[in-house]
Structures are given as structure tokens and as C-alpha cells.
Motif scaffolding. Sequence first.
Motif, mmCIF file in Angstrom:
data_model
loop_
_atom_site.group_PDB
_atom_site.id
_atom_site.type_symbol
_atom_site.label_atom_id
_atom_site.label_comp_id
_atom_site.label_asym_id
_atom_site.label_seq_id
_atom_site.Cartn_x
_atom_site.Cartn_y
_atom_site.Cartn_z
ATOM 1 N N ASN A 432 0.847 -1.190 0.000
ATOM 2 C CA ASN A 432 0.000 0.000 0.000
ATOM 3 C C ASN A 432 0.887 1.246 0.000
ATOM 4 O O ASN A 432 2.117 1.165 -0.071
ATOM 5 C CB ASN A 432 -0.955 0.009 1.209
ATOM 6 N N LEU A 433 0.262 2.398 0.087
ATOM 7 C CA LEU A 433 0.990 3.656 -0.027
ATOM 8 C C LEU A 433 1.980 3.831 1.119
ATOM 9 O O LEU A 433 3.101 4.324 0.922
ATOM 10 C CB LEU A 433 0.004 4.828 -0.063
ATOM 11 N N ILE A 434 1.601 3.418 2.327
ATOM 12 C CA ILE A 434 2.482 3.586 3.485
ATOM 13 C C ILE A 434 3.764 2.783 3.310
ATOM 14 O O ILE A 434 4.869 3.271 3.580
ATOM 15 C CB ILE A 434 1.746 3.169 4.776
ATOM 16 N N THR A 435 3.643 1.547 2.869
ATOM 17 C CA THR A 435 4.845 0.723 2.709
ATOM 18 C C THR A 435 5.710 1.210 1.551
ATOM 19 O O THR A 435 6.937 1.111 1.596
ATOM 20 C CB THR A 435 4.460 -0.749 2.489
ATOM 21 N N SER A 518 -0.893 3.387 12.439
ATOM 22 C CA SER A 518 -0.686 3.275 13.887
ATOM 23 C C SER A 518 0.572 2.467 14.204
ATOM 24 O O SER A 518 1.338 2.823 15.111
ATOM 25 C CB SER A 518 -1.906 2.635 14.552
ATOM 26 N N ASP A 519 0.790 1.369 13.443
ATOM 27 C CA ASP A 519 1.994 0.565 13.669
ATOM 28 C C ASP A 519 3.246 1.333 13.256
ATOM 29 O O ASP A 519 4.283 1.245 13.917
ATOM 30 C CB ASP A 519 1.906 -0.746 12.879
ATOM 31 N N TRP A 520 3.148 2.063 12.141
ATOM 32 C CA TRP A 520 4.286 2.894 11.702
ATOM 33 C C TRP A 520 4.631 3.934 12.752
ATOM 34 O O TRP A 520 5.799 4.165 13.050
ATOM 35 C CB TRP A 520 3.924 3.574 10.377
ATOM 36 N N TRP A 521 3.620 4.557 13.318
ATOM 37 C CA TRP A 521 3.821 5.602 14.330
ATOM 38 C C TRP A 521 4.561 5.036 15.548
ATOM 39 O O TRP A 521 5.490 5.653 16.070
ATOM 40 C CB TRP A 521 2.480 6.185 14.730
ATOM 41 N N LYS A 522 4.172 3.844 15.980
ATOM 42 C CA LYS A 522 4.825 3.215 17.133
ATOM 43 C C LYS A 522 6.281 2.881 16.824
ATOM 44 O O LYS A 522 7.166 3.103 17.663
ATOM 45 C CB LYS A 522 4.070 1.941 17.530
ATOM 46 N N TYR A 616 5.845 8.667 -6.506
ATOM 47 C CA TYR A 616 5.416 8.875 -5.125
ATOM 48 C C TYR A 616 6.246 9.944 -4.404
ATOM 49 O O TYR A 616 6.127 10.105 -3.195
ATOM 50 C CB TYR A 616 5.509 7.567 -4.340
ATOM 51 N N SER A 617 7.083 10.666 -5.154
ATOM 52 C CA SER A 617 7.984 11.629 -4.515
ATOM 53 C C SER A 617 7.223 12.717 -3.776
ATOM 54 O O SER A 617 7.604 13.117 -2.670
ATOM 55 C CB SER A 617 8.907 12.263 -5.557
ATOM 56 N N LEU A 618 6.142 13.213 -4.382
ATOM 57 C CA LEU A 618 5.365 14.259 -3.722
ATOM 58 C C LEU A 618 4.676 13.710 -2.479
ATOM 59 O O LEU A 618 4.591 14.398 -1.448
ATOM 60 C CB LEU A 618 4.334 14.841 -4.693
ATOM 61 N N THR A 619 4.201 12.478 -2.560
ATOM 62 C CA THR A 619 3.604 11.839 -1.382
ATOM 63 C C THR A 619 4.641 11.700 -0.279
ATOM 64 O O THR A 619 4.337 11.894 0.908
ATOM 65 C CB THR A 619 3.050 10.452 -1.750
ATOM 66 N N TYR A 620 5.867 11.387 -0.675
ATOM 67 C CA TYR A 620 6.929 11.255 0.327
ATOM 68 C C TYR A 620 7.214 12.583 1.011
ATOM 69 O O TYR A 620 7.602 12.617 2.179
ATOM 70 C CB TYR A 620 8.205 10.728 -0.326
ATOM 71 N N LEU A 621 7.001 13.686 0.312
ATOM 72 C CA LEU A 621 7.179 14.996 0.932
ATOM 73 C C LEU A 621 6.183 15.177 2.069
ATOM 74 O O LEU A 621 6.529 15.691 3.140
ATOM 75 C CB LEU A 621 6.997 16.097 -0.125
#
Length: 657
Positions: A432-435, A518-522, A616-621
Amino acid sequence: MILLIPASLTLMGGRSTVERRTPLEEYRSLEEIRSLSSEGIKIASHSSYRTDLNKMTSQEVNEGVEEDLSRFNEAGVEPDYYFPSSYRYDGRVLEALQEHSDDLGFSTSLPPDIIGNESAPPPGLFEISDQTQNMSYEYLVGYDPSVIVIGAGVWNEGIERSLKDYLEHLLEERSSVKLVIQDIDADIQESKLEKMINSMLPYHLKGSYSPLEEIILAVRPETSSVTTLQGIHSYMPVWMRIPMESFYVLGFFLTSTTGFFFFLTGTLESEKKKEYPEELLTLQKRLPGAQIGKIKEKLGGGYAPKVSIILPCFNESEGVGRAIESCYFQDYEGKIEVVVVDDGSLDNTYDIAKVQESSHSDRDVKVRHKPNSGKADALNFGLKHATGNIVFHTDGDTEMEKEAVRKVVKKFKRYPEAGGIGGFVAVRNEENLITKVQQIEYLYGQHLLRQIQGLDGNVVIMPGAITALPKKVAKEFPMPKGTLTEDAHLTIQLLSAGFETRYARDTRVWTNVPEKFSDWWKQRTRWLYGFLQIWTRERGFMSKNPWSLFYIGRWYLSFFTFGLLLLVGLLSPFVSGGAALLNFLSLRFFIVISGYLVTRSLILQSYGRGARFIKYSLTYLVYGTILELLRLSLLFRYVTRIGLKIEWGGREIEVKR
């Protein structure tokens, strides 16, 4: 007639409670400015609406004119002309201007002249060279304009000489022209405007023929209705503009630095194709030829010491089988033992691992169980059962590529003085986008920064998913306890003791990253706060290490960046009706962001598989902004000693500093 316009300006009569004056209010006397008409110098209200007037309705145009003229009325000045911000507009807008100005009783003779294609902002007048000067002069003679429009901000000696030559020509031809000096606003210094007017006044002869019919000063009334992306920074008081300018300078510096890092990365990629490794090439500048030859001889084959891979696990039933197999089936001619340490798992991790326990002449799998006490304890426990000359640390959800061990061992042969070598960690679950943005983060941190650090043996963080140490070093430096990031803490301890830490960029392992926010945040909370803990314990060394200072500097840079954003956001309603906040949407802001995106895209492009993440560079920003906010909150907790509670490895941990 000398006009004095101070450089410091505040808004006049707008909706803002922060005052700012236009040039109109800064003349020595209103009587002096009124007398300009008799001298042949006219005043024009230069529209503050800097968008294309074609995009505005007639009503919007009229409202804009009223708002602009009200500023002049408050200053006690009646303008001779209304000078639109864009003189390329259609008859509809012209009709609206004429109707409105007829009601107000001021002339609109200037706009029709301009509409009639009789105006010439001569091309090439931005240069000072003699060649450009002649070209501009010839253009003016051939075009024969009735109105010349020059921006006050671009006026220079070349423009002045070209205009003087043309006015001398008009004097001979007994002809005349109007000169509009436009864009007189907050950015025009008193001395510059003084020089412009003084240079042109001799060509406006009172009481007789003059080649310069009128000098028209198009002054911006500085309304609060600015809606464009250009020039907004001039609507801010000096005390806010200074940190803004610092923000832009810093932005350009960071994007330029990233570009420089990319250059180094690209250089390493090209050197990789040559006969010798890039590390050997960097030594050529420091070592004589004979020593280079000796180093080349040491890079031969036949070096395959026994390797122990310690694999700590807690609730890794889904991945432990693949992890053990990847360690077992390595393309390595030496012996390998895999020490699996079950750290009190609550699932069937131990049972799955136990099934794969085996003992052969060149491959061993040992599975051990212990009560839960954390990853650092599990690694130290595994070290007691390790018999190899080189010890690898990895994770229970990580798969090592089959050449990983061989490539790291080869690296140790090149750098026998290294205290540790870290590898490349890639994301396996790009679902997904987060990974996917985490994959970009891993690429930036490893393909860029860690590679540069490795050139000088100064890798600041060797990843827990793939790190190798000589057995004697691992014994002398067991995994440190008391911090949330034992891998980074161990790396700093090795550097502090004088060991080099290297990076094997061609050694890759695959790991799973958090798929939920939530897992990423932790996970990031643990990583980031753990680094602050290390800073507390190893400050003496880290304050002298340039790369650790680079990392910690980012924390405090976040305070500056987001503090500035917060300040501008809170005060923006009181500064030019919000123009201060719009400054972050200015052209220069987009240049900085574009530089950021371009250089990061180049980095991704330079790493084969990374090209597919460019979109995804802009998303990474955005991702990076969220990460900086987390960094800020953790720094606050660290400085104030509030600390935090975190669940990790089956335990709830409360940490302060």
C-alpha cells in the motif's frame, strides 16, 4: 524634482492591524507630490491585482479600482492615471475601466495607448553590455512607440544608456514619448528611484519642446487583495521577512546538498564497473603505488571463515521459517551456523523453528528458548552459543539474499580493521501507499547517506536486520541495554572506541515494514526516541562526529522550520490580510520544492528498482512532514523529561531519557 522613498514600508489603510506604508505616504510633503503634475511628472495608481484582468469580471475590476484609489485618497493624492497590472486585456475590461474612471473623473488615456500596441518594454534592456545597448536602441527606433514601460526593479545602467540614446534621437526628430516607470512598491529603494528620475528629467524641458512628454510613476497602492504567487514576500514586515528569507536560503542549501550527494552516488555507480572496487580507488590519492599493489593481492579468493547468524524472534511464526531458510541456503563456501533465539514468544515460533533444527558438516541450525527480556538480551544470549569467526545479526521476519554472507565476508577482507559492516535493507511488503513511501525512505537513507558515510568508515547506524561483526568485537561489545534502538547504540559505541563501521551496499535483505499508520507511528516513535537516548549516553563522542551532529541537527532544524510555519500561520491574519501565509505559495517556494523533488527523483532513478517510486515523490514529501512533526513531539518529551510508554517485544517500557 527629487522624490524620496524610504526602503522600509508598512501597509496603509488596509484591513490589517499591522501598518504598512506605500511610497505615497513617504514623500516629504503631500504638496510636493501634488506639484509633480506641473512638472510633467504624473502619478498612476498601479493596480495591486497582479492576475490577468481577462480572468476578472467587470464588477471585480471596478471593485479593484475602487479599493486601489481609496489608498491614494487616504494619502491625499489624486492619481492622473490608472495603470493596470497587465496591459494585455480585452475590450470588455477596457470598457469597464473607462466607465468606472469616467465616473471618478480621472483620465484613461494611457490604457488605450498600450492596448493599441504602441507600448514597448524593449527586449534586451536587462543587460548592460554595449551590444545589448545597441540592439535595444535599434529596436526602439524601428518600433517608434508612444509609450515605453520599464519596471523599476530591473532598471540598470544599460537601460538608462539605451533610453538616453533614444531620447537624443527623438530630440533630433522633434518627436516625443511617454515613459512609465512601473512596479514602484516596497522593494524599490529611495536612492534607486532618485537616480532614475534624475537621469530622465533633463529630457523633460519645461516651457519648450521635450522628447520626454511625460514621466509617469506607476505606484502600487499596496492593497490587501494580493492573490498571485509572485511578490507576496514584499507584503511582510521586515521582522517576518528575515526568517522567511532564511527559510528559502536553507531550502536551496538542502536541495543543493542533496544534488551533491547524488553526484557522489552516481560517481560510485560508474566506478563500480571498473576493474577495482570503489574503495580501492579512493585510496589511490593517499597511498603510493606499491601499497596499492599489496592491497590488490589481498583481494584474492580463499577467505571463508566460519559465520554465525544470530536470529532473535518474538512472535514471528509467520516469517521465521523463511528467515531460517534464507540464512541456511547461502551461496557461501565456508561454514554457517544459524542460532535462533526464541525470546519468550506467545505463539508457535519456537515449534516452527525447532522443526528446522539440523546439524551438518557445513550448515547448522541451533534453536534456543529463553524468557522474554528484549532483543538486546536475545542477541547476547545467542552470542554465547555462537562459534563462528564472524557474527551476523538479523531479524525473525527478514530474508537474506543468497549472496549476502559472501559479500559481507569479502568486505571484511577488504577492511580487516572494521568493527562492523551493515547491509542494505529493502522492503518486501510493498502492498500500500504507506509501505511504498517507507521503501523510498529506506532508499534515501541507504543508497544516499549510508553509502557516503561508509566511504570514510563512519556509518552511524548499522541496521539490526543485517549487521556483521568480528567475533572478538562482538564479545568485547555486547548489545547495549537501556535504549530503544540497540543497533544504533552499538554502532556509536564501536565508533567511539575507534573502530570503523562500513556499508556493504550490494548486500541486501528483505524485511516487512508496518502496513498501518498506527503501527508505523509506534515503530518510528521507538526509533526516534531511541536516538535521543543514545545522544544522552554518548554525547561526548556524538558531539564531535559530523554525521551524528547531522542527524541531531535535523531535530533542532525542525523547531526552526515548523516554528516559523506556526508563527506565520498565527500572525498571517494580521499581516496584509493573510499575505504572509501566502508567501509559502510563492514562486520561490515552488522552486525549492521542485529542487527537492528533482534531486530525490534522480537518487531513485540511480538505484535500478527505485525508478518506479518516482511518482510517489510528492507523497513522500507529505510523509516527511508527518515524520518531522513526530520528531518535534518526541524532542519536546525528551527535553521536558516527560518521556513515553511504549510496547515493544512483548513488554511495556516506560522511558524518560
